[in-house]
Motif scaffolding. Structure first.
Motif, PDB file in Angstrom:
ATOM      1  N   LEU A 230      16.818  63.449 -71.825  1.00  0.00           N
ATOM      2  CA  LEU A 230      16.845  62.523 -72.952  1.00  0.00           C
ATOM      3  C   LEU A 230      15.472  62.310 -73.591  1.00  0.00           C
ATOM      4  N   THR A 231      14.531  63.206 -73.321  1.00  0.00           N
ATOM      5  CA  THR A 231      13.213  63.158 -73.948  1.00  0.00           C
ATOM      6  C   THR A 231      12.556  64.521 -73.828  1.00  0.00           C
ATOM      7  N   GLN A 232      11.619  64.806 -74.730  1.00  0.00           N
ATOM      8  CA  GLN A 232      10.849  66.048 -74.638  1.00  0.00           C
ATOM      9  C   GLN A 232       9.592  65.843 -73.818  1.00  0.00           C
ATOM     10  N   LYS A 233       9.325  64.619 -73.439  1.00  0.00           N
ATOM     11  CA  LYS A 233       8.109  64.296 -72.702  1.00  0.00           C
ATOM     12  C   LYS A 233       8.060  65.080 -71.393  1.00  0.00           C
ATOM     13  N   ASP A 234       6.918  65.646 -71.114  1.00  0.00           N
ATOM     14  CA  ASP A 234       6.638  66.366 -69.870  1.00  0.00           C
ATOM     15  C   ASP A 234       7.456  67.642 -69.681  1.00  0.00           C
ATOM     16  N   ILE A 235       7.965  68.232 -70.753  1.00  0.00           N
ATOM     17  CA  ILE A 235       8.616  69.538 -70.644  1.00  0.00           C
ATOM     18  C   ILE A 235       7.528  70.565 -70.962  1.00  0.00           C
TER      19      ILE A 235
END
Length: 178
Positions: A114-119
């Motif tokens: 549910l987020t692009q953070k830390d991908i």
């Protein structure tokens, strides 16, 4: 960055024409910030070799932005056609250009996370290596309780779950209709 393609002189000229005061933040001249160091030291040094370096960088950034838009559109179309739930056929994924493969994997992770953070690039690269090997049962933890695994020619990205005795019993009972 709406003013990216304007030079400082363009902005100063506009302010002068419009009767606007121009103010400068004193921190703009402190080289402890990477952005300022690039602007104050690196770009002038590069200008010694290419007086049009700023224009060249701007032109290149526009080209890269247009190409990124195209790749994103292509990846989105392929994603909609080939990802079912949280699975994709590995052979179909690997038939795409590598840049589209990475974008599809990022979208799959984002859907679960549910987020692009830390991908990170490393995560997408490790998931691609998992796909290239293609061994059923192989998995890779993406952190935050997310796992990528291979299941009979499909890549699945999902939340990890604990495999307790009760879960296994419940699944067996459900499978036999008890």
């Amino acid at each position: 960055r709406p003013l990216l393609d304007l030079t400082k002189n363009d902005i100063l000229d506009f302010c002068s024409d419009e009767g606007l005061d121009f103010c400068t933040d004193h921190t703009n001249f402190e080289t402890e910030y990477t952005r300022n160091k690039v602007r104050l030291e690196l770009v002038p040094k590069m200008s010694e070799f290419n007086p049009n370096i700023t224009k060249s960088i701007l032109r290149t950034s526009k080209i890269l932005a247009d190409e990124a838009d195209f790749l994103e559109l292509t990846a989105e179309q392929e994603y909609r056609c080939s990802v079912v739930g949280n699975k994709i056929d590995i052979s179909r994924l690997l038939s795409c250009h590598i840049s589209v493969q990475r974008r599809i994997i990022r979208k799959m992770i984002e859907k679960v996370k549910l987020t692009q953070k830390d991908i990170s690039f490393d995560y997408t690269d490790k998931v691609l290596n998992l796909c290239r090997k293609g061994q059923t049962g192989k998995e890779f933890s993406l952190g935050d309780g997310i796992i990528a695994f291979v299941e009979y020619g499909k890549l699945k990205i999902d939340k990890e779950y604990e495999k307790t005795g009760n879960d296994i019993q419940f699944k067996i009972k459900t499978a036999v209709g008890l």
